[in-house]
Structures are given as C-alpha cells and as structure tokens.
Design a protein around this motif. Structure first.
Motif, PDB file in Angstrom:
ATOM      1  N   TRP B  80       0.834  -1.207   0.000  1.00 16.95           N
ATOM      2  CA  TRP B  80       0.000   0.000   0.000  1.00 16.95           C
ATOM      3  C   TRP B  80       0.871   1.260   0.000  1.00 16.95           C
ATOM      4  O   TRP B  80       0.627   2.193  -0.781  1.00 16.95           O
ATOM      5  N   SER B  81       1.875   1.265   0.852  1.00 19.43           N
ATOM      6  CA  SER B  81       2.745   2.446   0.941  1.00 19.43           C
ATOM      7  C   SER B  81       3.439   2.701  -0.391  1.00 19.43           C
ATOM      8  O   SER B  81       3.528   3.837  -0.857  1.00 19.43           O
ATOM      9  N   ARG B  84       1.068   4.083  -3.101  1.00 22.09           N
ATOM     10  CA  ARG B  84       0.784   5.509  -2.897  1.00 22.09           C
ATOM     11  C   ARG B  84       1.952   6.371  -3.318  1.00 22.09           C
ATOM     12  O   ARG B  84       1.805   7.329  -4.077  1.00 22.09           O
ATOM     13  N   SER B  87       2.679   6.162  -7.266  1.00 24.41           N
ATOM     14  CA  SER B  87       1.692   6.800  -8.151  1.00 24.41           C
ATOM     15  C   SER B  87       1.798   8.313  -8.045  1.00 24.41           C
ATOM     16  O   SER B  87       1.788   9.024  -9.055  1.00 24.41           O
ATOM     17  N   GLU B 140      -7.778   7.573  -0.381  1.00 26.52           N
ATOM     18  CA  GLU B 140      -6.498   7.554  -1.104  1.00 26.52           C
ATOM     19  C   GLU B 140      -6.185   8.875  -1.798  1.00 26.52           C
ATOM     20  O   GLU B 140      -5.043   9.320  -1.817  1.00 26.52           O
ATOM     21  N   LYS B 143      -4.242  11.372   0.253  1.00 34.23           N
ATOM     22  CA  LYS B 143      -2.838  11.010   0.503  1.00 34.23           C
ATOM     23  C   LYS B 143      -1.995  11.186  -0.752  1.00 34.23           C
ATOM     24  O   LYS B 143      -0.879  11.694  -0.706  1.00 34.23           O
ATOM     25  N   ILE B 144      -2.565  10.776  -1.889  1.00 32.20           N
ATOM     26  CA  ILE B 144      -1.788  10.890  -3.128  1.00 32.20           C
ATOM     27  C   ILE B 144      -1.554  12.357  -3.488  1.00 32.20           C
ATOM     28  O   ILE B 144      -0.457  12.742  -3.903  1.00 32.20           O
ATOM     29  N   LEU B 212       4.591  10.505   3.081  1.00 33.37           N
ATOM     30  CA  LEU B 212       3.668   9.378   3.063  1.00 33.37           C
ATOM     31  C   LEU B 212       3.527   8.761   4.444  1.00 33.37           C
ATOM     32  O   LEU B 212       2.422   8.564   4.947  1.00 33.37           O
ATOM     33  N   GLU B 216       0.168   8.584   6.604  1.00 28.05           N
ATOM     34  CA  GLU B 216      -0.457   7.314   7.002  1.00 28.05           C
ATOM     35  C   GLU B 216      -0.691   7.260   8.503  1.00 28.05           C
ATOM     36  O   GLU B 216      -1.592   6.573   8.980  1.00 28.05           O
ATOM     37  N   ALA B 220      -5.178   6.507   7.847  1.00 25.87           N
ATOM     38  CA  ALA B 220      -5.088   5.327   6.991  1.00 25.87           C
ATOM     39  C   ALA B 220      -5.492   4.098   7.790  1.00 25.87           C
ATOM     40  O   ALA B 220      -5.490   4.115   9.025  1.00 25.87           O
ATOM     41  N   GLY B 223      -0.769   0.418   5.581  1.00 31.15           N
ATOM     42  CA  GLY B 223       0.445   1.157   5.223  1.00 31.15           C
ATOM     43  C   GLY B 223       1.424   1.112   6.379  1.00 31.15           C
ATOM     44  O   GLY B 223       1.043   0.881   7.531  1.00 31.15           O
TER      45      GLY B 223
END
Ligand SMILES: Nc1ncnc2c1ncn2[C@@H]1O[C@H](COP(=O)(O)OP(=O)(O)O)[C@@H](O)[C@H]1O
Ligand SMILES: [Mg+2]
Lengths: 276, 272
Positions: B80-81, B84, B87, B140, B143-144, B212, B216, B220, B223
């Motif tokens: 997951w981390s 993120r 991307s 998401e 966070k992104i 990140l 998280e 979250a 992550g």
C-alpha cells in the motif's frame, strides 16, 4: 611560387558573403557603451580562407556572431549571395572554442544532429556523418562518447559536425585556442587539407600570428576600441603547404618569418597606440 | 605494469577528509549493535523502551505472517505504501518536469508559476494535510495529492535549475545546424537538464516517502506508517522499531535505485 589560386571548384555553387558598414554598439550596464565594431567592410568568396587576427577584445567574436546570425548589428548589412542574413542558418556552419558538443550523444550522433533536426533519414545521415568523420580522421571514434575523447578530437568532431550540413561558409571562433601546441599544429594541417578538399569559404578567428599566416588566403588584422579592420594581406602559405605537405618547412621559410615579424610589429604598434 | 621496485612508495598531495570511510562506518554499525545487545541483555534499559535484537527479529517474522494488531501482513502494508508513493511520484514527474523546464525557458511561465510554488514549497506538507482532507476526504486521493505536492516542488525547481546547465554554445550550435526553437528545447535543453532532473527525482522520492509515512499515521487503515502507529497504541515497541527499520531500509533502497538510474541515464554527468 607554386600552387597559387583557389581550390578547384568542380560543379560547386560559388557563394559570396558581403559585409557592408557593419557597426555593433553594446549597451553597457552603467551607461558605458562599447563600440565593438565600427564600420567593418569585407567581401568573401567561395574558396577564400579569411583569418581575423587580433588581440582579445578587438571584436572578432562579435563579427563572427553577426555573420552566424547569433546577434543583429547596430548598423550595416550582411548578405550571403544577395540574401540578407537574419538569424542562424545551416548554410553558415559554426565551430566554437569549446563547450559546444552534446555529451549525451556519441561522436557520430553529434555529427548527425543537424541532419536529424532537418528530417534526413537515419541511414542517409549516418553515412554522411561517417564521411565527415573520415575527413577529420575520427572514423575510428565514431561511437565513442564525447567525454571519452581528447580535446583535440572534440574539436575535430566539432569541425565534422559543422561540415555535415554542407554549409557555404565555415565560421570558426578560435577552435584551436584551448589545445596544446603539437595537437594544434596537427589540426592546422588538417584544416588546410579540408579547405582544399571541400572548397568552402572559411572565416577563422585566432590570436596566434603563426596560425593566421599559415591558414589564411586573406588575412585581416583587427584593432580594438573601436573594433575595426586595420590591415589586409593576401597570403599563400596554405597553398605552399598543399604543395609540399610539410608545415614545418613552410613555417620555417624566410618568407614566413619576415611576414610574421611584420604582422607582429603591426599588432604591437597598434596596441601601443591604443594604450597611449 | 606492476612496479616491483624496492624504493619506498609515497603518497601524493592529499586534501582533508580524503580516503575511504567504509571500514570506519562498518565498525560504527557493529559497535552500535553490540551496545544495543548489551543494553538489553544486561538489563540497562527496560524491555518496553528497547526490546532485544532477537525480539525485533521475531516481530518481523510475525508481521510477515500478519500475526500483529490489525491482522494485515507486513507485505500488504508495504505494498500500500509503495503504491501511494510511486503513483504520486510518477504524476509529479510527468507534470513538474515540464513545468520546471518551461519556467527555465520562458519568462511568462516563470512569472506565472513562481508565486504559487514559492509560497507552498517551504510549508511542511502536514500543515496543509487538514485542508486537503476537508477538500478531498480521508481516502487515497487525499494522501496521493499530499505526496504529489511534496514531490512537485523539488522536481520543478530541479528542472528549472537544470535548464541553466546548457551552454550558450550548445544552443547556438543547434540553431546554426538548422534546429527550430522547439527542437532546441527538446533535443538540447532537456538532455542538458537531465542530470539535475535526476538529482531532483532523488530528493523528491525521499520527500514523498517521509510525507507518506507521516500521512499514514494521520489517516489510513493500512500502510507502514499506520502499522507503526497502531503498534505504539498497544505498546508493541518491538513492532514499532521493526517498522522504523523497514521504513528506513526502503528509503535507502529508493536512493540506491535512483543512483543506478542516474549512472545509466547520465553517464556523462560531471565529465563534460
Ligand atoms: N554581450 C556583450 N555586452 C557588452 N559588451 C560586450 C559583449 N560582448 C562583447 N563585448 C565587448 O565588446 C568588445 C569586443 O568583444 P569580442 O567580440 O568578444 O572580442 P574578441 O573576440 O576579439 O576578444 C569587448 O570590449 C567586449 O568587452
Ligand atoms: Mg573572442
């Protein structure tokens, strides 16, 4: 004397570059303008090897930049075959003193660069580039990265790159200025051979009197503040080299030595005058 | 040729700090490890504050199996981390590099982009995280976007600065070989800026990773950051330390990867 005249011109278009009343006045930051060129007139034809000789700051680079189209003059015109020069163009190839090759490309890719930009096919431009590399004795290094070849080889690659566009005029701004004396002498020979084989018009800048005398068919001696052409000479030491292929013999001839002393004293007097 | 002469060898001139420090670093690491082992096994520090190395190892094994609070295995948290951060990082590379190049070559673009970038660049991303959560929710996207913003500024700055590495001779040479202005930008300025862009990418991925993990911890359900925070709520110091080590190792691997990419893409860096 033997070998006078221009290189044989077989089916080549004869070009003429005409510089009329050219003046360049740089704006200084503190209102102090620099008249880098004042009323310069010059006519060059295909087959002429014009060398501009003069101390630092006498406007040589400024003159070349105007011909190359990197800058617009304050006054005057430059025409190539009657067409005014506006901006840079592939019919005027330039060789710089340094920092002009692209280190992310190999030697042959550097030579191909201009052809690629103008949409020449891969196979065709590659064969043209290898051809030009042969002329400067660099075909063995075609696929070397730029940063792995010596300074002398880099300058030869720069010459091949300018030749690849088949320009009417070759403009060279102290291309050998950063090289050691032995490499320099070798590339001087090579440039004379190139001139003779390619039958192009060369405009070459140097501050080495010996280099100027050896290369030039037409020598212009420039003096500073304001930059202008002070003396003009017709020479044929390059023809002598073409005949005998022995540059040391040419440069050691009494004729060459007396010419060298004459030009040196002219430059010296010019400077003394400027400083007075 | 090997020099077998009997003449004593000497060193040339040297500058301060010269020579390899790898051995000294290795000794430091071993010493710290021994100190850790001694401190925990000899009872200098309570287990709650610093568990033994073996317990950290065991925590790693059980985390791999998902045998921790939350029930998710370490690889799932890590995946997951990574999704993120990468991307957001790729989106940032795709947009920030062109923006930076344009800022380098165009007065107008520099005028437009300079104020917003210079304003938000010095802000810690966690300072504007609450605003992003209000705008985009807690999922998401938020966070992104946060990581994207953290990566964007260093990338754009690097690309903009990279434009200055091109020499005026290279540009003039390209023009006098018949190149157009667009070709000069694409075939001369961009490659010349590439070393700086890659340095910027190295910095940006580091920024992205720190942002990140922090994000998280705030919001979250999976992550690495969340795993560490959750473990701390249960006073599982072993999992906390194990998580920190994993986060550090991943960051180090990013850096190694970027250096590898650098030596592949710009072998001419610093040599021309
Ligand atoms: N961009 C510029 N702005 C202002 N002054 C300049 C600029 N370029 C050159 N000059 C000045 O013009 C004169 C001629 O320079 P230049 O053509 O470079 O001479 P050279 O190539 O013979 O050494 C010098 O006095 C130099 O300081
Ligand atoms: Mg100059």
């Amino acid at each position: 004397m033997i070998g006078r005249g221009k290189p044989l011109l077989q089916g080549h278009i004869l070009s003429t570059l005409e510089i009329k009343n050219l003046s360049v006045n740089y704006a200084g930051s503190n209102g102090q303008n620099t008249l880098a060129l004042s009323n310069v007139n010059l006519i060059m034809n295909t087959g002429d090897f014009v060398v501009a000789l003069g101390a630092s700051g006498c406007g040589k680079t400024t003159l070349l930049s105007c011909i190359a189209g990197f800058m617009q003059p304050s006054e005057g015109t430059i025409t190539l075959d009657g067409k005014p020069v506006h901006g840079p163009g592939a019919e005027r190839g330039v060789v710089f003193q340094k920092h002009a090759l692209m280190p992310w490309l190999s030697v042959v890719e550097n030579v191909e660069f201009g052809l690629k930009m103008r949409g020449v096919s891969k196979a065709e431009r590659h064969s043209i580039a290898l051809d030009k590399l042969k002329l400067v004795e660099l075909e063995k290094y075609a696929h070397y990265p730029i940063y792995q070849i010596s300074g002398g080889m880099q300058q030869r690659a720069g010459v091949a790159r300018a030749l690849a566009s088949d320009p009417a005029v070759m403009l060279m701004d102290e291309p050998l200025g950063a090289l050691d004396a032995l490499t320099r002498a070798h590339i001087q020979d090579l440039i004379v051979e190139l001139w003779w084989q390619t039958k192009k018009m060369f405009f070459f800048i140097t501050h080495s009197v010996e280099e100027a005398l050896f290369l030039a068919t037409d020598l212009i001696v420039m003096t500073p503040s304001p930059g202008r052409i002070e003396h003009r000479f017709k020479l044929d030491f390059s023809h002598q080299f073409i005949e005998c292929k022995d540059s040391r013999k040419v440069k050691a001839s009494p004729e060459f030595i007396s010419m060298r002393e004459k030009v040196l004293s002219l430059i010296h007097d010019g400077q003394a005058e400027g400083e007075a | 040729m090997a020099n077998k002469s009997e003449v004593k060898t000497v060193k040339g001139y040297s500058i301060p700090g010269e020579g390899s420090s790898v051995l000294i670093s290795a000794i430091t690491v071993v010493a710290l490890f021994v100190l850790w082992w001694a401190a925990t096994h000899l009872g200098w520090i309570k287990d709650l504050f610093l568990p033994t190395p073996e317990r950290i190892y065991n925590a790693f094994i059980s985390a791999m199996k998902g045998d921790i609070q939350g029930g998710k295995a370490l690889p799932e948290h890590l995946t997951w981390s990574l999704i993120r951060v990468f991307s957001a990082f790729f989106l940032a590379v795709l947009t920030a590099v062109p923006v930076g190049i344009l800022m380098g070559v165009s007065r107008t673009m520099r005028g437009i982009f300079d104020p917003p970038i210079e304003f938000y660049r010095p802000l810690p991303p966690l300072a504007y995280l609450p605003l992003i959560v209000i705008w985009f929710g807690i999922d998401e996207t938020a966070k992104i976007i946060l990581i994207y913003l953290a990566c964007f500024a260093p990338l754009a700055m690097a690309a903009r600065a990279g434009v200055k590495s091109v020499t005026i001779e290279q540009i003039n040479a390209a023009y006098s070989m018949g190149a157009s202005k667009a070709q000069v930008v694409w075939h001369v300025i961009v490659p010349a800026a590439l070393p700086e862009i890659l340095t910027g990418m190295r910095i940006a991925i580091g920024f992205g990773w720190t942002t990140l993990v922090a994000a998280e911890m705030v919001a979250a359900t999976e992550g690495l950051g969340q795993m560490v925070l959750n473990a701390s709520n249960f006073l599982r110091t072993d999992i906390v330390i194990m998580g920190i080590i994993v986060i550090g190792v991943v960051a180090y691997l990013f850096d190694l990867l970027m250096r590898k990419v650098e030596s592949m893409l710009v072998p001419w860096k610093g040599r021309a």
